[in-house]
Scaffold this motif. Structure first.
Motif, mmCIF file in Angstrom:
data_model
loop_
_atom_site.group_PDB
_atom_site.id
_atom_site.type_symbol
_atom_site.label_atom_id
_atom_site.label_comp_id
_atom_site.label_asym_id
_atom_site.label_seq_id
_atom_site.Cartn_x
_atom_site.Cartn_y
_atom_site.Cartn_z
ATOM 1 N N ASP A 227 0.847 -1.196 0.000
ATOM 2 C CA ASP A 227 0.000 0.000 0.000
ATOM 3 C C ASP A 227 0.880 1.242 0.000
ATOM 4 O OD1 ASP A 227 0.958 -0.544 2.531
ATOM 5 O OD2 ASP A 227 -0.824 0.159 3.573
ATOM 6 N N GLU A 228 0.328 2.382 -0.418
ATOM 7 C CA GLU A 228 1.120 3.609 -0.490
ATOM 8 C C GLU A 228 0.219 4.828 -0.604
ATOM 9 O OE1 GLU A 228 3.498 4.099 -3.995
ATOM 10 O OE2 GLU A 228 1.932 3.356 -5.336
ATOM 11 N N ILE A 229 0.847 5.995 -0.415
ATOM 12 C CA ILE A 229 0.209 7.292 -0.632
ATOM 13 C C ILE A 229 0.888 7.956 -1.810
ATOM 14 C CG2 ILE A 229 -0.230 9.576 0.358
ATOM 15 C CD1 ILE A 229 -0.124 8.319 3.122
ATOM 16 N N THR A 230 0.128 8.660 -2.648
ATOM 17 C CA THR A 230 0.717 9.478 -3.708
ATOM 18 C C THR A 230 0.250 10.913 -3.551
ATOM 19 O OG1 THR A 230 -1.097 8.949 -5.246
ATOM 20 C CG2 THR A 230 0.879 7.570 -5.353
ATOM 21 N N TRP A 231 1.081 11.830 -4.021
ATOM 22 C CA TRP A 231 0.790 13.263 -3.932
ATOM 23 C C TRP A 231 1.298 13.925 -5.203
ATOM 24 C CZ3 TRP A 231 -1.915 17.071 -2.466
ATOM 25 C CH2 TRP A 231 -1.429 18.369 -2.368
ATOM 26 N N SER A 232 0.393 14.568 -5.951
ATOM 27 C CA SER A 232 0.766 15.166 -7.230
ATOM 28 C C SER A 232 1.231 16.605 -7.094
ATOM 29 C CB SER A 232 -0.420 15.116 -8.207
ATOM 30 O OG SER A 232 -1.477 15.968 -7.760
ATOM 31 N N GLY A 233 1.167 17.160 -5.886
ATOM 32 C CA GLY A 233 1.513 18.570 -5.679
ATOM 33 C C GLY A 233 2.970 18.791 -5.348
ATOM 34 N N SER A 234 3.255 20.016 -4.997
ATOM 35 C CA SER A 234 4.621 20.407 -4.687
ATOM 36 C C SER A 234 5.070 19.806 -3.360
ATOM 37 C CB SER A 234 4.720 21.933 -4.611
ATOM 38 O OG SER A 234 5.990 22.337 -4.122
ATOM 39 N N THR A 235 6.346 19.426 -3.308
ATOM 40 C CA THR A 235 6.961 18.955 -2.063
ATOM 41 C C THR A 235 8.050 19.907 -1.587
ATOM 42 O OG1 THR A 235 8.612 17.648 -3.269
ATOM 43 C CG2 THR A 235 6.534 16.560 -2.716
ATOM 44 N N ALA A 236 8.230 21.011 -2.315
ATOM 45 C CA ALA A 236 9.353 21.906 -2.017
ATOM 46 C C ALA A 236 9.156 22.668 -0.724
ATOM 47 C CB ALA A 236 9.565 22.881 -3.173
ATOM 48 N N ASN A 237 7.908 22.993 -0.366
ATOM 49 C CA ASN A 237 7.664 23.838 0.808
ATOM 50 C C ASN A 237 6.795 23.113 1.832
ATOM 51 O OD1 ASN A 237 5.354 23.836 -0.714
ATOM 52 N ND2 ASN A 237 4.802 25.948 -0.252
ATOM 53 N N ILE B 154 -6.459 24.756 -9.763
ATOM 54 C CA ILE B 154 -6.978 23.415 -9.528
ATOM 55 C C ILE B 154 -6.073 22.716 -8.523
ATOM 56 C CG2 ILE B 154 -7.578 21.196 -10.550
ATOM 57 C CD1 ILE B 154 -9.356 23.473 -11.446
ATOM 58 N N GLY B 155 -6.673 22.099 -7.532
ATOM 59 C CA GLY B 155 -5.900 21.466 -6.475
ATOM 60 C C GLY B 155 -5.167 20.222 -6.936
ATOM 61 N N SER B 156 -4.100 19.900 -6.215
ATOM 62 C CA SER B 156 -3.360 18.663 -6.461
ATOM 63 C C SER B 156 -4.136 17.479 -5.896
ATOM 64 C CB SER B 156 -1.980 18.760 -5.815
ATOM 65 O OG SER B 156 -1.263 19.866 -6.326
ATOM 66 N N HIS B 157 -3.716 16.289 -6.280
ATOM 67 C CA HIS B 157 -4.438 15.071 -5.892
ATOM 68 C C HIS B 157 -3.660 14.312 -4.826
ATOM 69 C CE1 HIS B 157 -6.444 15.982 -9.707
ATOM 70 N NE2 HIS B 157 -7.442 15.249 -9.258
ATOM 71 N N LEU B 158 -4.369 14.007 -3.726
ATOM 72 C CA LEU B 158 -3.843 13.161 -2.667
ATOM 73 C C LEU B 158 -4.483 11.794 -2.803
ATOM 74 C CD1 LEU B 158 -2.399 12.614 0.082
ATOM 75 C CD2 LEU B 158 -4.444 13.581 1.187
ATOM 76 N N GLY B 159 -3.672 10.751 -2.957
ATOM 77 C CA GLY B 159 -4.205 9.413 -3.186
ATOM 78 C C GLY B 159 -3.747 8.411 -2.143
ATOM 79 N N PHE B 160 -4.668 7.554 -1.718
ATOM 80 C CA PHE B 160 -4.364 6.414 -0.854
ATOM 81 C C PHE B 160 -4.642 5.156 -1.671
ATOM 82 C CE2 PHE B 160 -5.383 9.898 1.940
ATOM 83 C CZ PHE B 160 -4.497 9.766 3.002
ATOM 84 N N HIS B 161 -3.627 4.287 -1.798
ATOM 85 C CA HIS B 161 -3.729 3.154 -2.705
ATOM 86 C C HIS B 161 -3.485 1.848 -1.957
ATOM 87 C CE1 HIS B 161 -3.557 6.257 -5.764
ATOM 88 N NE2 HIS B 161 -2.422 6.666 -5.236
#
Length: 260
Positions: free
Chosen positions: A53-63, A97-104
């Protein structure tokens, strides 16, 4: 995260008992954030059992450590010492448009059975900002751009019961989006999706509201996924808006109906 309201707590636990009484279930995703460092992104690999299982995040991780970072783990000020929650934050002034937070969940190969998704959450709209809609949906794969099995669209509306209430609407393959009621902002709620491949139907519970319906024709599950994102309530409205969602205790279970 504060405890859910009494009604939500009772309804969610009654539903959980009903689900588990007729089938044997195994976890295919478990996510809480108590072991993650606050002020940072969560552990996207979800170390530990179940594997895969994992989490994905399509948004920025810089800040991720910034005060208004779009995704970060924060201390649960209403929980016990050491309790953490995940905060999803979106501002249209930064990104339309917001980024996508996913739980897989871990991938599955069974053609039938019952799949359950659980989580705890709190929705918040800072100030008088009302142009943001929160989208929460279940997908058969890890691809958010595919059609969802069933989803919720949650947003402020002028025809609600009063200030501090948000409209909860179901999106499925059975026709136009439909409203199932309203929930209070800033109060904890539980969410449950039940995907029954044996009957090709779904049921859901969200903040004490419920709905049922048909799944898309011949639905299957390759990798059960829960996605969350923000977008403008009105696609033609470019006005500034803010939206925050706190989420914790995400669980996915795969079950098989017991034979008599």
């Amino acid at each position: 995260m504060k405890n859910p309201t009494v009604i939500t707590f009772l309804l969610s636990n009654i539903l959980l008992l009903l689900l588990l009484s007729g089938c044997s279930s195994q976890p295919i995703l478990l996510a809480d954030f108590d072991n993650d460092a606050t002020g940072n992104l969560p552990d996207l690999t979800l170390t530990g059992d179940p594997t895969g299982d994992e989490i994905t995040w399509s948004g920025s991780t810089a800040n991720s450590s910034a005060s208004l970072a779009p995704l970060k783990v924060i201390a649960d000020v209403n929980g016990e010492d050491g309790d953490n929650i995940l905060r999803l934050f979106h501002a249209t002034s930064v990104q339309a448009i917001g980024s996508h937070l996913g739980f897989h969940a871990r991938p599955t190969t069974e053609p039938d059975g019952i799949y359950n998704v659980f989580w705890d959450g709190v929705i918040e709209y800072p100030g008088n900002r009302s142009s943001q809609a929160l989208f929460i949906a279940v997908y058969r794969t890890a691809q958010w751009h595919a059609y969802s099995l069933v989803g919720l669209r949650i947003y402020r509306t002028p025809d609600g019961p009063g200030e501090g209430w948000t409209s909860v609407n179901v999106i499925d393959q059975n026709g136009p989006e439909r409203r199932i009621g309203y929930i209070r902002e800033d109060l904890p709620h539980s969410g449950v999706f039940v995907i029954n491949l044996d009957t090709q139907k779904y049921s859901l519970l969200f903040g004490g509201l419920s709905a049922t319906g048909d799944l898309p024709s011949d639905s299957t599950i390759d990798r059960l996924s829960l996605y969350l994102s923000y977008s403008p309530t009105d696609r033609q409205d470019d006005s500034s808006g803010l939206g925050t969602y706190y989420i914790d205790n995400v669980k996915m279970l795969q079950g098989e109906t017991d034979e008599d």
